[in-house]
Design a protein around this motif. Structure first.
Motif, mmCIF file in Angstrom:
data_model
loop_
_atom_site.group_PDB
_atom_site.id
_atom_site.type_symbol
_atom_site.label_atom_id
_atom_site.label_comp_id
_atom_site.label_asym_id
_atom_site.label_seq_id
_atom_site.Cartn_x
_atom_site.Cartn_y
_atom_site.Cartn_z
ATOM 1 N N ASP A 71 0.813 -1.220 0.000
ATOM 2 C CA ASP A 71 0.000 0.000 0.000
ATOM 3 C C ASP A 71 0.846 1.270 0.000
ATOM 4 O OD1 ASP A 71 -2.360 -1.402 -0.056
ATOM 5 O OD2 ASP A 71 -2.561 -1.466 2.127
ATOM 6 N N SER A 79 -5.410 0.553 -8.056
ATOM 7 C CA SER A 79 -6.188 -0.441 -7.294
ATOM 8 C C SER A 79 -6.110 -1.809 -7.949
ATOM 9 C CB SER A 79 -7.655 0.014 -7.208
ATOM 10 O OG SER A 79 -7.753 1.259 -6.551
ATOM 11 N N ASN A 135 -6.245 5.945 -10.416
ATOM 12 C CA ASN A 135 -6.635 5.254 -9.180
ATOM 13 C C ASN A 135 -7.145 3.845 -9.473
ATOM 14 O OD1 ASN A 135 -5.976 7.470 -7.573
ATOM 15 N ND2 ASN A 135 -8.021 8.349 -7.736
ATOM 16 N N ASN A 136 -7.890 3.720 -10.568
ATOM 17 C CA ASN A 136 -8.380 2.387 -10.941
ATOM 18 C C ASN A 136 -7.223 1.456 -11.293
ATOM 19 O OD1 ASN A 136 -11.038 3.184 -10.582
ATOM 20 N ND2 ASN A 136 -11.336 3.731 -12.721
ATOM 21 N N LYS A 181 -2.551 -3.305 -7.240
ATOM 22 C CA LYS A 181 -2.404 -3.723 -5.846
ATOM 23 C C LYS A 181 -3.299 -4.913 -5.516
ATOM 24 C CE LYS A 181 -0.870 0.729 -4.045
ATOM 25 N NZ LYS A 181 -1.156 1.868 -3.138
ATOM 26 N N LYS A 182 -4.476 -4.939 -6.119
ATOM 27 C CA LYS A 182 -5.385 -6.053 -5.874
ATOM 28 C C LYS A 182 -4.778 -7.356 -6.370
ATOM 29 C CE LYS A 182 -9.925 -7.859 -7.202
ATOM 30 N NZ LYS A 182 -11.145 -7.599 -8.002
#
Length: 418
Positions: free
Chosen positions: A104, A348, A344-345, A351-352
């Motif tokens: 993160d 995410s 941001n998408n 990181k996902k």
């Protein structure tokens, strides 16, 4: 590292030898006070050094090769030690939660976009980029894609509603005056046909046959017989030919009333087609039959093959690469960077997937460590530990001898004076 280890071992051995030599050397001086004190110190130092040597050696092997109980601790507890190391890695140092927290803190999208932007114009990246695209293009199986495209085209055409498009087509016929153009085309063809010499004789022959086949009685029969004797095929054909040509010329006149009446009639017929269900049904059936019989797969395959080859050849063109493809990628990157929501998408998403990868493969960290440790035999594992911590372990022996010597001096001194 081996030199440091050997040096530490020599130092430990020297300290132990010093204590032994000192103990032996002070034995003749036991009658004197200082002789007793020094001998007591060297004796205690020798005992402390030997005790620590025994303790350090017992960690790795049997002292002097004698299988004394509770010695050679590392080889005997190998599996438990490895299990402890793995447990510490998985449950204390490299837990899933700690890895996620570390993930993160990274900004993957910024680093990836910056790296792409920085390396985009380098020759190596361009070459690899071109190679990847060419490889993907060559991997495309056109023979499998063509039937899919054919099926999708046919499905799309079958879904087209004639009732929606036929009225639009009819309106365009009127707006673009295709009805008038069609009439002018028919008049032109009639004019060319009627102007031929052969047409005149055909018309004359048809007229003569028609007159002769007319059934009439009395005066009418006599009149028809007299008329047929006065004219021949050429004359009758010429008369009919002139009538047709004059009629065509009159219909070509934009202001001719008959022409206007005919166009109005054609227009009304076209408008009636918009609500004629029978016409819709016939056209729909015709469309379905036409689509079913249509087999464009071969043409689609040929088109895609040419397109594939052309795309591969285009990649070798420096102008295409530098003036079209790379600027396109740069513009896309710039637009992407200006859109916080997309960034941001992407962040995410990255990181996902990394977190999912960690969750699915976290246990493999311990297995990897275990596999690597299990590859080592006891001797190699002991040597690795001794090489890394041997210096400190040998200093335990030195400290044991020195501390034992000092403590022995204190104890003998206390015993002597008190």
């Amino acid at each position: 590292m081996f030199k440091q280890k050997n040096k530490s071992r020599h130092l430990a051995a020297i300290s132990l030898a010093v204590m032994a030599i000192g103990f032996i050397a002070t034995m003749p001086y036991q009658d004197s006070l200082w002789g007793v004190i020094l001998q007591g110190g060297f004796e205690a130092g020798l005992v402390g050094g030997l005790a620590d040597w025994f303790a350090v050696t017992a960690l790795f092997r049997h002292p002097l090769g004698i299988p004394i109980p509770h010695t050679a601790l590392l080889p005997k507890n190998r599996k438990r030690i490895i299990g402890g190391i793995i447990s510490m890695l998985e449950n204390d140092w490299l837990t899933k939660e700690s890895i996620r927290k570390k993930i993160d803190t990274f900004h993957f999208s910024d680093k990836i976009l910056s790296l792409i932007e920085k390396e985009l114009h380098s020759p190596g990246v361009q070459k690899n980029f071109k190679s990847v695209i060419q490889y993907l293009l060559n991997k495309v199986d056109i023979n499998k894609i063509a039937p899919i495209i054919e099926k999708e085209i046919k499905n799309y055409l079958n879904e087209l509603d004639i009732k929606l498009y036929l009225p639009l087509l009819i309106d365009q016929v009127s707006i673009r005056k295709y009805d008038e153009r069609a009439l002018d085309f028919v008049l032109k063809e009639i004019d060319e046909w009627a102007s031929r010499e052969t047409t005149k004789y055909k018309l004359g022959g048809m007229a003569v046959d028609a007159i002769e086949n007319i059934k009439a009685d009395g005066i009418m029969q006599f009149a028809l017989k007299s008329f047929s004797n006065l004219v021949n095929e050429e004359k009758l054909g010429g008369i009919l030919q002139n009538l047709i040509l004059k009629g065509v010329d009159s219909f070509r006149d934009p202001f001719n009333q008959n022409r206007q009446t005919l166009l109005i009639h054609i227009h009304n017929k076209l408008q009636n087609i918009k609500s004629d269900e029978k016409i819709f049904d016939e056209l729909e059936n015709f469309k379905i039959q036409l689509i079913d019989k249509w087999e464009p797969e071969e043409k689609i395959t040929g088109f895609l093959t040419k397109l594939q080859q052309r795309a591969i050849e285009t990649l070798d063109d420096p102008i295409f690469m530098n003036e079209y493809l790379l600027p396109l990628i740069e513009n896309s990157l710039n637009e992407f960077k200006k859109n916080p929501e997309k960034i941001n998408n992407l962040e995410s998403w990255i990181k996902k997937h990394i977190s999912n990868f960690v969750d699915n493969n976290h246990s493999k960290i311990g297995k990897l460590v275990e596999e690597n440790l299990e590859k080592l035999d006891n001797e190699t594992l002991i040597n690795m530990i001794e090489n890394n911590v041997g210096k400190d372990l040998q200093w335990i022996r030195v400290n044991g001898a020195v501390c034992g010597f000092l403590i022995g001096l204190v104890l003998i001194g206390i015993k002597t004076f008190f």
